[in-house]
Design an enzyme around this catalytic site. Structure first.
Site, PDB file in Angstrom:
ATOM      1  N   ARG A  46       0.846  -1.199   0.000  1.00  0.00           N
ATOM      2  CA  ARG A  46       0.000   0.000   0.000  1.00  0.00           C
ATOM      3  C   ARG A  46       0.881   1.249   0.000  1.00  0.00           C
ATOM      4  NH1 ARG A  46      -1.467   1.694   4.725  1.00  0.00           N
ATOM      5  NH2 ARG A  46      -2.191  -0.316   5.485  1.00  0.00           N
ATOM      6  N   TYR A  98     -17.591  17.069 -14.131  1.00  0.00           N
ATOM      7  CA  TYR A  98     -18.080  15.695 -14.070  1.00  0.00           C
ATOM      8  C   TYR A  98     -19.068  15.556 -12.903  1.00  0.00           C
ATOM      9  CZ  TYR A  98     -18.094  10.722 -13.125  1.00  0.00           C
ATOM     10  OH  TYR A  98     -18.491   9.439 -12.861  1.00  0.00           O
ATOM     11  N   ASP A 170      -8.853  19.447 -13.220  1.00  0.00           N
ATOM     12  CA  ASP A 170      -9.119  18.101 -13.738  1.00  0.00           C
ATOM     13  C   ASP A 170      -8.820  18.158 -15.236  1.00  0.00           C
ATOM     14  OD1 ASP A 170     -10.213  15.793 -14.810  1.00  0.00           O
ATOM     15  OD2 ASP A 170     -11.863  15.716 -13.371  1.00  0.00           O
ATOM     16  N   LYS A 195      -9.514   7.133 -18.544  1.00  0.00           N
ATOM     17  CA  LYS A 195      -9.898   7.708 -19.825  1.00  0.00           C
ATOM     18  C   LYS A 195      -8.724   7.698 -20.817  1.00  0.00           C
ATOM     19  CE  LYS A 195     -13.854   8.201 -17.798  1.00  0.00           C
ATOM     20  NZ  LYS A 195     -13.715   8.599 -16.435  1.00  0.00           N
TER      21      LYS A 195
HETATM   22  C1  LIG Z   1     -13.584  14.641 -16.148  1.00  0.00           C
HETATM   23  C2  LIG Z   1     -13.711  13.472 -15.218  1.00  0.00           C
HETATM   24  N1  LIG Z   1     -13.127  13.544 -14.009  1.00  0.00           N
HETATM   25  C3  LIG Z   1     -13.204  12.516 -13.125  1.00  0.00           C
HETATM   26  C4  LIG Z   1     -13.892  11.360 -13.417  1.00  0.00           C
HETATM   27  C5  LIG Z   1     -13.966  10.252 -12.410  1.00  0.00           C
HETATM   28  O1  LIG Z   1     -13.074   9.244 -12.739  1.00  0.00           O
HETATM   29  P1  LIG Z   1     -13.264   7.678 -12.406  1.00  0.00           P
HETATM   30  O2  LIG Z   1     -14.490   7.229 -13.140  1.00  0.00           O
HETATM   31  O3  LIG Z   1     -12.004   7.056 -12.885  1.00  0.00           O
HETATM   32  O4  LIG Z   1     -13.437   7.559 -10.922  1.00  0.00           O
HETATM   33  C6  LIG Z   1     -14.504  11.242 -14.669  1.00  0.00           C
HETATM   34  C7  LIG Z   1     -15.245  10.012 -14.996  1.00  0.00           C
HETATM   35  O5  LIG Z   1     -16.017   9.945 -15.927  1.00  0.00           O
HETATM   36  C8  LIG Z   1     -14.412  12.329 -15.584  1.00  0.00           C
HETATM   37  O6  LIG Z   1     -14.999  12.273 -16.796  1.00  0.00           O
END
Ligand SMILES: Cc1ncc(COP(=O)(O)O)c(C=O)c1O
Length: 379
Positions: A46, A98, A170, A195
């Protein structure tokens, strides 16, 4: 080194034991110690794992940050960033991001004494007005998901710095191939590595890249103490994906640019949202802070029924959540990725019931256009 060279090599020296060119998957939970207190720097997985370290180093280099911290999902990465805050702290957040991030903030963190204001970070004056003496963080996306609102990263970094707040971006939609917020003044970048960074839709993961020493120290502690670490195989899958990031992003953008132009000329569509279109309100600003426009497009079909009909008819564009993989996906943000955002809040940022989002893959453009032509024939 250049971006593609770093993507292939950074953090990935050949294995010292065997010479293995590819970073091995250290599928272990613990490490043998020679005697009490004497070990090779690895005690428990971990806390330390060489495959995870390689991924963290690689992505820190690509985002031009000092340190990287990998997590089990994008949401786990965002959660870790919020552990930099304390009860009573205030966050200025983008009013279009998101839906899962909004859900984390509102449904969990707000109950622990953190407060949030959601603003259009594309509006600098409105963002400045949202600051309070207790504001410790600005959390944003640019372009936003899925309304493609563009915010001025340089100006927001300056604003946050002047108020003593951290700027967290992000960067999932753009990837460091197209946009590097740390170079523009942000302290922290987060990604859902699920992604584009992985790019093959075969793992779930997240990363925080930090350029702030105090934040890095705390994040390292949080990563171990809260423990939402990714497994080594998922780290390895992401590392493998990143090697072709530059090639994939070029192709995503090439396909998306052509598709956006085609959609923009479609007589039945109300709005087409893609920062690469010259009439996009954030086109010039985006160009000034990113080297490409990416592979995400949203378009308004006019109603939920019409959107549903398009989704049903699409074949090659698979109906699924997520984005950024080599395969093209189609989704309906209002009922899928952004279902947790109240309707009034969605509509304020143009996230209407008829909005359809596509993640343009790397397939042949002619096939993608043929599929969309057929899907949109229902309008
Ligand atoms: C822009 C964005 N940030 C964060 C996330 C969250 O990521 P995760 O699904 O890997 O937890 C997503 C998921 O769709 C996203 O599109």
């Amino acid at each position: 080194m250049g971006f593609s060279t770093d993507a292939v090599h950074a953090g990935q020296e050949p294995d010292p034991v065997t010479g293995s060119v590819t970073v091995p998957i250290y599928q272990t939970s613990t490490y043998v110690q020679e005697e009490l207190g004497k070990h090779k720097g690895f005690e428990y997985a971990r806390t330390q794992n060489p495959t995870r370290f390689a991924l963290e180093k690689n992505l820190a280099v690509l985002e031009r940050g000092k340190r990287g911290f990998a997590f089990a999902s994008g949401m786990a990465a965002i959660t870790a960033v919020t552990y930099l805050l304390r009860a009573g702290d205030h966050v200025v957040a983008s009013n279009n991001m998101y839906g899962g991030t909004y859900r984390l903030f509102e449904k969990i963190l707000a109950t622990y004494g953190l407060t949030f204001d959601y603003v259009n970070t594309g509006d600098l004056a409105a963002t400045a007005k949202a600051f309070r003496p207790s504001t410790k963080m600005v959390f944003m996306e640019t372009p936003t998901n899925p309304s493609m609102i563009i915010s001025d990263l340089r100006a927001l970094a300056e604003l946050a710095r002047s108020k003593g707040a951290l700027l967290v971006v992000d960067n999932t939609f753009m990837t460091p191939y197209f946009q590097r917020p740390i170079e523009l003044g942000a302290q922290l970048v987060v990604h859902s590595t699920t992604k584009y960074l992985n790019g093959h839709s075969d793992m779930v993961g997240g990363i925080v890249i930090s350029n702030d020493d105090a934040a890095s120290e705390r994040l390292q502690f949080v990563q171990n103490a809260a423990g939402a670490v990714p497994g080594p195989f998922d780290c390895w899958l992401c590392l493998r994906g990143v090697k072709t990031l530059a090639l994939r992003m070029e192709r995503h953008e090439q396909n998306a640019g052509a598709i956006a132009e085609w959609l923009a000329s479609h007589p039945k569509l109300k709005r087409v949202l893609y920062p690469g279109l010259k009439n996009h309100p954030g086109h010039d600003l985006h160009k000034s802070q990113a080297s490409g426009f990416g592979g995400m497009i949203a378009f308004d079909t006019g109603s939920i029924e019409k959107g549903a009909a398009v989704l049903k008819r699409a074949r090659l564009f698979a109906l699924a959540e997520s984005l950024g993989g080599v395969e093209s996906l189609i989704s309906h943000p209002a009922t899928m990725t952004h279902a947790s955002v109240p309707r009034e809040d969605r509509e304020r940022v143009g996230l209407t019931d008829g909005l359809v989002r596509i993640s343009v893959g790397i397939e042949d453009l002619d096939d993608l256009l043929l599929d969309l032509r057929s899907a949109l024939s229902v309008l």
